[in-house]
Scaffold this active site. Structure first.
Site, PDB file in Angstrom:
ATOM      1  CG  HIS A  35     -13.667  12.381  88.811  1.00 28.47           C
ATOM      2  ND1 HIS A  35     -13.058  13.073  87.799  1.00 28.47           N
ATOM      3  CD2 HIS A  35     -13.808  13.265  89.827  1.00 28.47           C
ATOM      4  CE1 HIS A  35     -12.849  14.328  88.178  1.00 28.47           C
ATOM      5  NE2 HIS A  35     -13.280  14.466  89.408  1.00 28.47           N
ATOM      6  CE  LYS A  59     -14.733  25.146  88.439  1.00 31.38           C
ATOM      7  NZ  LYS A  59     -14.514  23.761  88.876  1.00 31.38           N
ATOM      8  NE  ARG A 109      -8.775  15.930  94.948  1.00 33.18           N
ATOM      9  CZ  ARG A 109      -8.602  17.010  94.236  1.00 33.18           C
ATOM     10  NH1 ARG A 109      -7.876  16.949  93.146  1.00 33.18           N
ATOM     11  NH2 ARG A 109      -9.150  18.152  94.580  1.00 33.18           N
ATOM     12  CB  SER A 147      -9.959  17.782  85.921  1.00 33.44           C
ATOM     13  OG  SER A 147     -10.834  16.780  86.386  1.00 33.44           O
TER      14      SER A 147
HETATM   15  N1  COA Z   1     -10.085  12.070  91.862  1.00 33.96           N
HETATM   16  C1  COA Z   1      -9.439  12.975  91.127  1.00 33.96           C
HETATM   17  N2  COA Z   1      -9.729  14.266  91.128  1.00 33.96           N
HETATM   18  C2  COA Z   1     -10.710  14.668  91.914  1.00 33.96           C
HETATM   19  C3  COA Z   1     -11.430  13.786  92.729  1.00 33.96           C
HETATM   20  C4  COA Z   1     -11.077  12.429  92.678  1.00 33.96           C
HETATM   21  N3  COA Z   1     -11.704  11.516  93.402  1.00 33.96           N
HETATM   22  N4  COA Z   1     -12.344  14.478  93.417  1.00 33.96           N
HETATM   23  C5  COA Z   1     -12.221  15.756  93.055  1.00 33.96           C
HETATM   24  N5  COA Z   1     -11.234  15.865  92.159  1.00 33.96           N
HETATM   25  C6  COA Z   1     -10.743  17.091  91.523  1.00 33.96           C
HETATM   26  C7  COA Z   1     -11.411  17.391  90.229  1.00 33.96           C
HETATM   27  O1  COA Z   1     -10.690  16.814  89.164  1.00 33.96           O
HETATM   28  C8  COA Z   1     -11.370  18.888  90.200  1.00 33.96           C
HETATM   29  O2  COA Z   1     -10.123  19.288  89.697  1.00 33.96           O
HETATM   30  P1  COA Z   1      -9.973  20.710  88.984  1.00 33.96           P
HETATM   31  O3  COA Z   1     -10.362  21.754  89.981  1.00 33.96           O
HETATM   32  O4  COA Z   1      -8.564  20.682  88.645  1.00 33.96           O
HETATM   33  O5  COA Z   1     -10.877  20.690  87.792  1.00 33.96           O
HETATM   34  C9  COA Z   1     -11.413  19.307  91.670  1.00 33.96           C
HETATM   35  O6  COA Z   1     -11.063  18.150  92.388  1.00 33.96           O
HETATM   36  C10 COA Z   1     -12.774  19.765  92.121  1.00 33.96           C
HETATM   37  O7  COA Z   1     -13.654  18.967  91.496  1.00 33.96           O
HETATM   38  P2  COA Z   1     -15.128  18.696  91.355  1.00 33.96           P
HETATM   39  O8  COA Z   1     -15.437  17.510  92.188  1.00 33.96           O
HETATM   40  O9  COA Z   1     -15.451  18.596  89.926  1.00 33.96           O
HETATM   41  O10 COA Z   1     -15.806  19.891  92.040  1.00 33.96           O
HETATM   42  P3  COA Z   1     -16.015  21.325  91.555  1.00 33.96           P
HETATM   43  O11 COA Z   1     -15.376  22.167  92.570  1.00 33.96           O
HETATM   44  O12 COA Z   1     -15.643  21.567  90.156  1.00 33.96           O
HETATM   45  O13 COA Z   1     -17.586  21.374  91.604  1.00 33.96           O
HETATM   46  C11 COA Z   1     -19.718  21.232  92.673  1.00 33.96           C
HETATM   47  C12 COA Z   1     -18.241  21.358  92.812  1.00 33.96           C
HETATM   48  C13 COA Z   1     -20.156  20.967  91.265  1.00 33.96           C
HETATM   49  C14 COA Z   1     -20.154  20.056  93.491  1.00 33.96           C
HETATM   50  C15 COA Z   1     -20.331  22.512  93.239  1.00 33.96           C
HETATM   51  O14 COA Z   1     -19.771  23.622  92.588  1.00 33.96           O
HETATM   52  C16 COA Z   1     -21.799  22.544  93.085  1.00 33.96           C
HETATM   53  O15 COA Z   1     -22.503  21.856  93.814  1.00 33.96           O
HETATM   54  N6  COA Z   1     -22.306  23.341  92.099  1.00 33.96           N
HETATM   55  C17 COA Z   1     -23.714  23.462  91.780  1.00 33.96           C
HETATM   56  C18 COA Z   1     -24.351  24.673  92.460  1.00 33.96           C
HETATM   57  C19 COA Z   1     -24.632  24.323  93.878  1.00 33.96           C
HETATM   58  O16 COA Z   1     -25.461  23.514  94.201  1.00 33.96           O
HETATM   59  N7  COA Z   1     -23.903  24.946  94.779  1.00 33.96           N
HETATM   60  C20 COA Z   1     -23.992  24.607  96.196  1.00 33.96           C
HETATM   61  C21 COA Z   1     -24.222  25.750  97.053  1.00 33.96           C
HETATM   62  S1  COA Z   1     -22.820  26.792  97.166  1.00 33.96           S
END
Ligand code: COA
Length: 177
Positions: A35, A59, A109, A147
């Site tokens: 990140h 979550k 990724r 994560s």
């Molecule tokens: N390096 C390491 N890990 C990474 C990474 C990177 N560059 N990019 C993503 N990841 C991993 C994260 O660690 C995470 O791992 P985990 O699932 O084991 O915890 C996974 O990829 C997904 O991560 P994250 O980027 O945190 O996304 P998310 O899926 O948890 O959240 C949101 C996505 C927050 C962007 C999305 O749910 C959102 O926009 N929510 C708000 C409501 C909304 O607007 N929704 C849109 C309409 S549906």
């Protein structure tokens, strides 16, 4: 030979004069070096980057919202006007509009991320056309981490040094002591 429309040129100038603001959303439970790599690279592309923790009631994060915000802030010597850390319980596009951000940054990724990210980006575009999603390829060194995998490794006493910032590694160690 096609000529450029002078009106659209004016618009381009006006847009260039505005500070470019991007939001980088995620759960960040906890922030990893992958990140961090994305944040630093986004800061080279935009005048201001807002890292926004999306609070998802479905979550059950390991770390509290306050902890996750602090972990991100502690990665930087000073969190100045160019970098902000925030959170939202609503839609990311609404957060972006409120903060005058025209871009959502997401890291990719591997191919396996694509399907989910594609859906998310299209949904966000459907919700708000003024906000574009831009993808940055995750640094090669971080391509395999998430994560969840880091938490699992830490839980079983694995060595996670170098995958997360030192203060996060310490917090994980304490959490699973
Ligand atoms: N390096 C390491 N890990 C990474 C990474 C990177 N560059 N990019 C993503 N990841 C991993 C994260 O660690 C995470 O791992 P985990 O699932 O084991 O915890 C996974 O990829 C997904 O991560 P994250 O980027 O945190 O996304 P998310 O899926 O948890 O959240 C949101 C996505 C927050 C962007 C999305 O749910 C959102 O926009 N929510 C708000 C409501 C909304 O607007 N929704 C849109 C309409 S549906």
């Amino acid at each position: 030979m096609p000529t450029e429309n002078p009106k659209s040129l004016n618009l381009a100038h006006q847009q260039a004069a505005r500070p470019s603001i991007a939001v980088y959303p995620g759960t960040f439970d906890p922030i990893t070096n992958g990140h961090l790599d994305i944040i630093k690279r986004a800061m080279c592309l935009f005048d201001k980057v807002i890292v926004v923790i999306a609070v998802n009631p479905n979550k059950a994060p390991l770390f509290s919202l306050e902890n996750r915000i602090a972990f991100i802030q502690q990665c930087f010597d000073s969190v100045d006007d160019r970098l902000q850390v925030s959170f939202t319980e609503g839609l990311i596009v609404d957060f972006a509009l409120r903060h005058k951000a025209g871009t959502i940054i997401r890291g990719l990724r591997a191919l396996s991320d694509f399907d989910y990210e594609f859906q998310l980006a299209l949904m966000n575009r459907r919700l708000e056309r003024k906000v574009e999603t831009i993808f940055l390829m995750t640094g090669f060194r971080w391509i395999y981490i998430s994560s969840t995998s880091i938490k699992e490794a830490a839980k079983c006493g694995g060595n996670i040094a170098g995958l997360v910032p030192d203060h996060v590694a310490k917090a994980l160690k304490e959490k699973f002591a």
